[in-house]
Design an enzyme around this catalytic site. Structure first.
Site, short mmCIF file in Angstrom:
data_model
loop_
_atom_site.label_atom_id
_atom_site.label_comp_id
_atom_site.label_asym_id
_atom_site.label_seq_id
_atom_site.Cartn_x
_atom_site.Cartn_y
_atom_site.Cartn_z
N ARG A 102 0.84 -1.20 0.00
CA ARG A 102 0.00 0.00 0.00
C ARG A 102 0.87 1.24 0.00
O ARG A 102 1.76 1.37 0.84
CB ARG A 102 -0.83 0.05 1.29
CG ARG A 102 -1.97 -0.87 1.32
CD ARG A 102 -3.04 -0.44 2.28
NE ARG A 102 -2.63 -0.01 3.61
CZ ARG A 102 -3.48 0.35 4.55
NH1 ARG A 102 -4.77 0.35 4.29
NH2 ARG A 102 -3.06 0.71 5.74
N THR A 106 -1.32 7.47 -0.53
CA THR A 106 -2.65 7.32 -1.17
C THR A 106 -3.41 6.12 -0.64
O THR A 106 -4.62 6.01 -0.85
CB THR A 106 -2.47 7.10 -2.68
OG1 THR A 106 -1.80 5.84 -2.88
CG2 THR A 106 -1.62 8.19 -3.31
N ASP A 198 -0.06 -3.65 12.00
CA ASP A 198 0.45 -3.96 10.65
C ASP A 198 0.83 -5.43 10.62
O ASP A 198 1.78 -5.86 11.28
CB ASP A 198 1.67 -3.07 10.35
CG ASP A 198 2.12 -3.25 8.91
OD1 ASP A 198 2.11 -2.27 8.16
OD2 ASP A 198 2.48 -4.39 8.53
N ASP A 201 4.45 -6.33 9.53
CA ASP A 201 5.45 -5.98 10.55
C ASP A 201 5.38 -6.93 11.74
O ASP A 201 6.43 -7.30 12.31
CB ASP A 201 5.22 -4.54 11.05
CG ASP A 201 5.69 -3.51 10.03
OD1 ASP A 201 6.51 -3.87 9.15
OD2 ASP A 201 5.24 -2.36 10.11
#
Ligand code: PRP
Ligand code: URA
Length: 207
Positions: A102, A106, A198, A201
């Site tokens: 991603r 944006t 995340d 991560d």
């Protein structure tokens, strides 16, 4: 259509994954276990035919998997942990990889890799990504699967936001979604709330 797997084992494991104090090792183990349990549900409608088997006692007919062959496709990076565990259940499945990340500004998907089984059009495809947030990554991945000829696609996620589900239902109404939980909403940074952070991560320890 969205199926939420409400089984207590799935829900308990997911709650531990959400905990900010859960470390990389345990997070990975739980993500693998939840993936197996999601696959159990997502593959509930696999075709079987009766085949003759000789047991030590007698010969009789028993169900064996039949129908279309399978493909597991991971959205990199985080979807890898799901295909790596699910392939243990269906070792004859072929495995594909779609690299997307991603854009932090944006939140739109950026494609960087695509390697799919050449006969993907003849296979039932199970697409994996732990997180369905804005839905941009999964929608783009499904579009590239369809461009390669895939006609039977299920999306397997650990967590989804309503916004992501709506995008898949709009862009790909033929794709069923199997998920362990549907959370409340996305925050201003496109993260699922309450979520688990995340996924990449937390799996790879990169933050
Ligand atoms: C995460 C996640 C999904 C995507 C979901 O990947 O694994 O692929 O975000 O967000 P979306 O529904 O808004 O598209 P990320 O972009 O962080 O890449 P990574 O797996 O390489 O860390
Ligand atoms: N990607 C993640 O890994 N987590 C989120 O909450 C949203 C997108």
């Amino acid at each position: 259509m969205v199926t939420v797997v409400t089984h207590p084992l799935v829900q308990h494991k997911l709650s531990v994954m959400r905990d900010v104090h859960t470390g990389v090792k345990e997070f990975r183990e739980l993500a693998s276990e939840v993936s197996l349990l999601l696959a159990y549900e997502a593959m509930r409608d696999l075709e079987v035919t009766q085949e003759e088997v000789t047991t030590p006692i007698t010969t009789a007919e028993f169900p064996m998997l039949s129908g279309k062959k399978l493909a597991l496709v991971a959205i990199l990076r985080a979807g890898l942990i799901m295909t790596d565990s699910i392939v243990q259940l269906v070792p004859a499945a072929k495995v594909g990889h779609i690299g997307l990340y991603r854009d932090p500004e944006t939140l739109g998907p950026v494609a960087y890799y695509n390697k799919l089984p050449t006969d993907i059009a003849e296979r039932r495809v199970f697409l994996t990504d732990p997180m369905l947030a804005t839905g941009g990554s999964a929608s783009a991945a499904i579009a590239s699967l369809k461009a390669a000829g895939a006609t039977s696609i299920k999306l397997m996620c650990i967590l989804a936001a309503p916004e992501g589900v709506a995008v898949i239902e709009r862009d790909h109404p033929d794709v069923e979604i199997v998920v362990a939980a549907l959370d409340s909403h996305l925050n201003d940074h496109g993260y699922i709330v309450p979520g688990l952070g995340d996924a990449g991560d937390r799996i790879y320890g990169t933050k």
